[in-house]
Design an enzyme around this catalytic site. Sequence first.
Site, mmCIF file in Angstrom:
data_model
loop_
_atom_site.group_PDB
_atom_site.id
_atom_site.type_symbol
_atom_site.label_atom_id
_atom_site.label_comp_id
_atom_site.label_asym_id
_atom_site.label_seq_id
_atom_site.Cartn_x
_atom_site.Cartn_y
_atom_site.Cartn_z
ATOM 1 N N GLY A 46 0.928 -1.242 -0.052
ATOM 2 C CA GLY A 46 -0.159 0.181 0.198
ATOM 3 C C GLY A 46 0.829 1.240 0.222
ATOM 4 N N SER A 78 -2.065 -4.076 -5.222
ATOM 5 C CA SER A 78 -0.849 -4.257 -4.612
ATOM 6 C C SER A 78 0.192 -4.745 -5.792
ATOM 7 C CB SER A 78 -1.026 -5.040 -3.288
ATOM 8 O OG SER A 78 -1.445 -6.337 -3.700
ATOM 9 N N ASP A 108 -3.575 -2.744 9.938
ATOM 10 C CA ASP A 108 -3.504 -3.417 11.520
ATOM 11 C C ASP A 108 -4.373 -4.520 11.697
ATOM 12 O OD1 ASP A 108 -2.078 -1.266 12.438
ATOM 13 O OD2 ASP A 108 -3.628 -0.002 12.953
ATOM 14 N N GLN A 110 -4.932 -6.878 9.627
ATOM 15 C CA GLN A 110 -4.740 -7.949 9.000
ATOM 16 C C GLN A 110 -3.247 -8.403 9.620
ATOM 17 O OE1 GLN A 110 -3.906 -6.899 4.802
ATOM 18 N NE2 GLN A 110 -5.973 -6.148 4.407
ATOM 19 N N HIS A 132 3.906 0.416 12.825
ATOM 20 C CA HIS A 132 2.947 0.893 13.864
ATOM 21 C C HIS A 132 2.816 -0.361 14.725
ATOM 22 C CE1 HIS A 132 -0.235 2.501 15.806
ATOM 23 N NE2 HIS A 132 -1.338 2.090 15.399
ATOM 24 N N GLY A 158 2.461 7.528 3.525
ATOM 25 C CA GLY A 158 3.411 7.218 2.647
ATOM 26 C C GLY A 158 3.909 7.928 1.443
ATOM 27 N N ASP A 217 0.176 7.743 18.856
ATOM 28 C CA ASP A 217 -0.359 7.912 17.585
ATOM 29 C C ASP A 217 -1.851 7.810 17.598
ATOM 30 O OD1 ASP A 217 0.563 7.470 14.760
ATOM 31 O OD2 ASP A 217 -0.991 5.899 14.858
ATOM 32 N N GLU A 221 -4.241 10.804 15.990
ATOM 33 C CA GLU A 221 -5.235 10.741 14.843
ATOM 34 C C GLU A 221 -6.512 10.709 15.299
ATOM 35 O OE1 GLU A 221 -3.472 7.224 13.687
ATOM 36 O OE2 GLU A 221 -4.638 5.769 14.767
ATOM 37 N N GLU A 394 2.212 16.714 12.311
ATOM 38 C CA GLU A 394 1.372 15.779 11.342
ATOM 39 C C GLU A 394 0.053 16.645 10.749
ATOM 40 O OE1 GLU A 394 1.045 11.576 10.930
ATOM 41 O OE2 GLU A 394 1.922 11.536 13.145
#
EC number: 1.1.1.86
Length: 493
Positions: A46, A78, A108, A110, A132, A158, A217, A221, A394
């Site tokens: 990703g 992908s 996360d 997965q 993460h 990314g 984090d 967010e 951020e």
Amino acid sequence: MSNYFNTLNLRQKLDQLGRCRFMERSEFADGCNFLKGKKIVIVGCGAQGLNQGLNMRDSGLDISYALRPEAITEKRASFQRATENGFKVGTYQELIPTADLVVNLTPDKQHSKVVADVMPLMKQGASFGYSHGFNIVEVGEQIREDITVVMVAPKCPGTEVREEYKRGFGVPTLIAVHPANDPKGEGMAIAKAWASATGGDRAGVLESSFVAEVKSDLMGEQTILCGMLQAGSIVCYDKLVADGKDPAYAGKLIQYGWETITEALKQGGITLMMDRLSNSAKIRAFELAEEIKEHLNFLYLKHMDDIISGEFSATMMADWANGDKDLFAWREATGKTAFENAPKADGIKISEQEYFDNGVVMVAMVKAGVEMAFDAMVASGIYEESAYYESLHELPLIANTIARKRLYEMNVVISDTAEYGNYLFSNVATPILAKEIVSQLKRGDLGEPTPAAEIDNVYLRDINDTIRNHPVELIGQELRGYMTDMKRISSQG
């Protein structure tokens, strides 16, 4: 499996939350040499997976991608991303057994499945990486004792990781070694080399912990980075239209306003953002920010408490088990908001200064949100450096996603974990802001400039002192100074 953080005693919890050390440039003198000649396999392609891989390959590392068989045979996105960029692609069975470092950059939800699939295939003494720490800290994943577990967490989406690398710089990055999985004592060397390969050492690296990264984090967010921007967008747009403003103008003012306003944060923190306002508007923004804190601080603290206790993670993972029912319902509701469906602003021009002058309450929301998030994190044992990166730093990057395609783009770019937390926060914050703040706005707070008024010099002086001496401004000045130095170094070659 059980929440790792909750298995620690109080002393261990405080120790892990307080892990934060700004690393010296000299500590990265060896660059990424520790990983050169080793086989690195990234699972997932990703935004983070592709862009970290591109940077690492450009730094001289051996990178390939392990994907599920169906992703390869069906040539899913992908697979296409990896092959179009010239990477070797294979199944887990083909690539994992010879890998020295396996980097898990899947979503996360997965992670547990990925760990279950790849762990039996990994060779003795290999290493496993995350960007993460949710799977380790909140899920409580148990990794084989012979495997070294590290984390390299760029503090940007990314795409930004790649763009900053291409211009010879990088993005601030947190690195950590899982204390339960460092059998050979090589974890820090691996993390440093990985961070260097992505360009993180050029912008500044914090030695942290899995716990500190996850808790800070999640807080950032959920609240200021996504939740506050979503709630603010919805209520400000509705107010502008209710006051008779052209819906196209209102949509543009909000969509591009967050990005323009927060760009000042990147250069000079809250101080510079507030300095972009007239004295009358600055005073009004300061007062509005204090009112916002009165009505929303409880919500910031609740989110911090639920993150620390594990309540948030348990709630979200229950929704995972229920097929993401709540997540999908909230996502659909967001898509139906008036702001998301505002008409295009073709031909409407808004100057940079107009975004500040006509968005005083938006400036107030940013100021209040950053300070509340930062304060809640620090009060919970998270160090100021981590709290700064997860709140103020951020914010311009997330605001940029709204500028591209409004809230839809923001929620696509961020992780499902961030999106879920965003909805939990914004679903509560939106009606509070609408009732307690936006309905009480005065002329000049939104949609038009603040009228000039007589200025009390002492009052203005005290406001300026308060703004400049908030802890987020003090640590921010130090950290931004480091980044400026690094940019100067990189530009000189």
